[in-house]
Write a protein that holds these residues in place. Structure first.
Motif, PDB file in Angstrom:
ATOM      1  N   ARG A  33       0.835  -1.185   0.000  1.00  0.00           N
ATOM      2  CA  ARG A  33       0.000   0.000   0.000  1.00  0.00           C
ATOM      3  C   ARG A  33       0.883   1.252   0.000  1.00  0.00           C
ATOM      4  O   ARG A  33       1.848   1.341   0.752  1.00  0.00           O
ATOM      5  CB  ARG A  33      -0.885  -0.016   1.244  1.00  0.00           C
ATOM      6  N   VAL A  34       0.549   2.222  -0.841  1.00  0.00           N
ATOM      7  CA  VAL A  34       1.219   3.524  -0.822  1.00  0.00           C
ATOM      8  C   VAL A  34       0.267   4.509  -0.153  1.00  0.00           C
ATOM      9  O   VAL A  34      -0.801   4.802  -0.696  1.00  0.00           O
ATOM     10  CB  VAL A  34       1.583   4.001  -2.238  1.00  0.00           C
ATOM     11  N   PRO A  35       0.611   5.027   1.018  1.00  0.00           N
ATOM     12  CA  PRO A  35      -0.322   5.914   1.719  1.00  0.00           C
ATOM     13  C   PRO A  35      -0.656   7.165   0.914  1.00  0.00           C
ATOM     14  O   PRO A  35       0.104   7.585   0.019  1.00  0.00           O
ATOM     15  CB  PRO A  35       0.435   6.278   3.001  1.00  0.00           C
ATOM     16  N   VAL A  36      -1.784   7.756   1.237  1.00  0.00           N
ATOM     17  CA  VAL A  36      -2.155   9.032   0.640  1.00  0.00           C
ATOM     18  C   VAL A  36      -1.011  10.011   0.830  1.00  0.00           C
ATOM     19  O   VAL A  36      -0.449  10.130   1.924  1.00  0.00           O
ATOM     20  CB  VAL A  36      -3.437   9.584   1.295  1.00  0.00           C
ATOM     21  N   GLY A  37      -0.632  10.702  -0.228  1.00  0.00           N
ATOM     22  CA  GLY A  37       0.497  11.622  -0.143  1.00  0.00           C
ATOM     23  C   GLY A  37       0.241  12.892  -0.912  1.00  0.00           C
ATOM     24  O   GLY A  37      -0.903  13.240  -1.218  1.00  0.00           O
ATOM     25  N   PHE A  38       1.307  13.572  -1.266  1.00  0.00           N
ATOM     26  CA  PHE A  38       1.186  14.891  -1.871  1.00  0.00           C
ATOM     27  C   PHE A  38       1.583  14.871  -3.348  1.00  0.00           C
ATOM     28  O   PHE A  38       0.792  14.489  -4.194  1.00  0.00           O
ATOM     29  CB  PHE A  38       2.012  15.903  -1.080  1.00  0.00           C
TER      30      PHE A  38
END
Length: 449
Positions: free
Chosen positions: A436-441
């Motif tokens: 999983r790639v966390p929510v980012g910018f």
């Protein structure tokens, strides 16, 4: 396991929760066909607190996730924390004597390349350089201050002029001795202009605009509060609409000259789409994502919409228009048209804070005729920012949009590659990630060439 259980606050749960390890994986599984023209790295930065606990989403340590594409394959994935002085030994931003350490930042907002250097950025500190050496990609090299010439923080949203290759940026807010500092580095990476700009109060300046002949700053009513600044776990800004809002226009050919200020209705703009000039440079057209207001501590209580401001430099007037009613954020374009009359802007749909509902979608706006094309993801699949990767050397020509997409059903993420000119089509390729790639910018496509 790569996820840690956290306290039940929104920015530490679900796909906002940090991952707690660093991986390197090779030969990823792909559905579809990766365009053979794509050779390079897709990188994306975001907050990922290594202690799994922060008081605000914006305050997590930076973690860069990278996918290597080459020869029609996804050859590797890796993720690395940006090892700033804050990360490695809990350096304090301000010492006992009140001196500010610009290496003490989070480097969690963006990742860009200029003059051969890959830089992880946050608006309150120096950039941090990341390695591109084979086998050590994304390892932290250290803070970068343009050979000692940079003495303020650097925005996370610098702009590269496609004509000159110059990098334009600014530093704003405390602890600077000035309201705002404007900087310019040449195409070789040498910092050649640094000038202070005086103003009333420190405000939260996150982004700005660039055109062929002008730089445009946004002084908006998210005002620094010193009492809040004493707490490292909060964003120290209060919403004060009575402060007003204004756009500051500086001529690029007179970088030490006067800034001309234009009042606008109070609002907040985290992110710009682009700006360009009309009428022989006498009119500036700005596109950005507008919030009617924030709450104290930088809370997002209002929906955000694509808007256009037209600044008439002759009459001194500004006209504002909302262009659509979709709730959007994270605008991007073909960066080779930054400051020029780019026709298309790309945004991702985001939750409406009034309803907490949204459709996972990426939209392509025709900024000339107002039409919109969209890619709608299946229920439970949610995209982040979509960066543009060109297909050839024609600015504004064909290309692809790249975005990490989270699948709530599997708790995994994919890199999805979309045909920018045919968004409604199925994805060109889906790269299945090992985690999983966390929510980012924000992020960038960094081609080898």
């Amino acid at each position: 396991m790569n996820t840690v259980k956290t306290t039940a606050v929104p920015h530490l749960t679900g796909n906002y929760a940090p991952v707690m390890d660093e991986l390197t994986t090779h030969e990823l599984t792909v559905t579809g066909a990766i365009p053979p023209e794509l050779t390079g790295w897709y990188l994306r930065n975001g907050p990922n607190p290594h202690e799994a606990n922060t008081g605000h989403w914006f305050l997590g340590d930076g973690m860069v996730h990278g996918i290597r594409l080459a020869g029609g394959k996804a050859t590797s994935y890796r993720n690395r924390w940006v090892r700033t002085s804050t990360f490695t030994h809990s350096a304090r931003r301000v010492d006992e004597r009140g001196n500010f350490d610009f290496t003490a930042g989070l480097a969690n907002t963006h990742v860009v390349r200029h003059a051969g250097r890959t830089l992880a950025l946050v608006e309150t500190s120096f950039p941090y350089e990341l390695s591109s050496a084979p086998g050590h990609e994304l390892d932290t090299v250290g803070p970068y201050d343009f050979d000692g010439r940079l003495r303020t923080a650097m925005t996370a949203h610098p702009k590269t002029c496609p004509i000159t290759g110059e990098l334009h940026f600014f530093g704003a807010g405390a602890p600077s001795d000035t309201f705002l500092n404007y900087h310019r580095a040449n195409a070789d990476g040498e910092l050649v202009i640094s000038r202070p700009i005086e103003g009333p109060k420190p405000t939260m300046m996150h982004d700005f605009y660039l055109t062929e002949q002008h730089v445009v700053f946004m002084d908006l009513p998210a005002v620094l509060n010193l009492e809040m600044a004493a707490n490292d776990d909060v964003m120290p800004y209060k919403w004060q609409p009575e402060y007003g809002a204004r756009l500051g226009v500086l001529r690029r050919d007179d970088p030490y000259g006067a800034v001309r200020w234009f009042e606008i209705d109070p609002c907040y703009v985290f992110h710009t789409v682009n700006a360009h000039e009309e009428a022989d440079g006498q009119r500036l057209v700005l596109h950005g994502v507008r919030y009617a207001k924030l709450t104290d501590g930088v809370g997002l209580a209002e929906p955000s919409y694509l808007c256009r401001w037209t600044v008439d430099l002759v009459s001194g007037s500004v006209r504002e228009e909302q262009l659509d009613n979709r709730v959007v954020e994270f605008p991007r374009l073909d960066d080779r048209l930054a400051g020029l009359a780019a026709r298309y802007g790309h945004v991702s749909e985001t939750p409406n804070p009034e309803t907490s509902q949204f459709t996972g979608a990426v939209h392509r706006y025709d900024l000339r005729d107002g039409t919109v094309s969209s890619h709608l993801f299946a229920p439970g699949r949610f995209p982040g920012e979509a960066a543009f990767a060109p297909a050839d050397d024609r600015p504004g020509g064909p290309g692809w949009l790249m975005t990490f997409v989270y699948d709530a059903a599997t708790d995994r993420s994919d890199l999805v590659i979309l045909d920018a000119e045919n968004l409604a089509k199925p994805p060109t390729a889906v790269v299945h990630l090992p985690r999983r790639v966390p929510v980012g910018f924000h992020g960038s496509w960094l081609p080898d060439a």
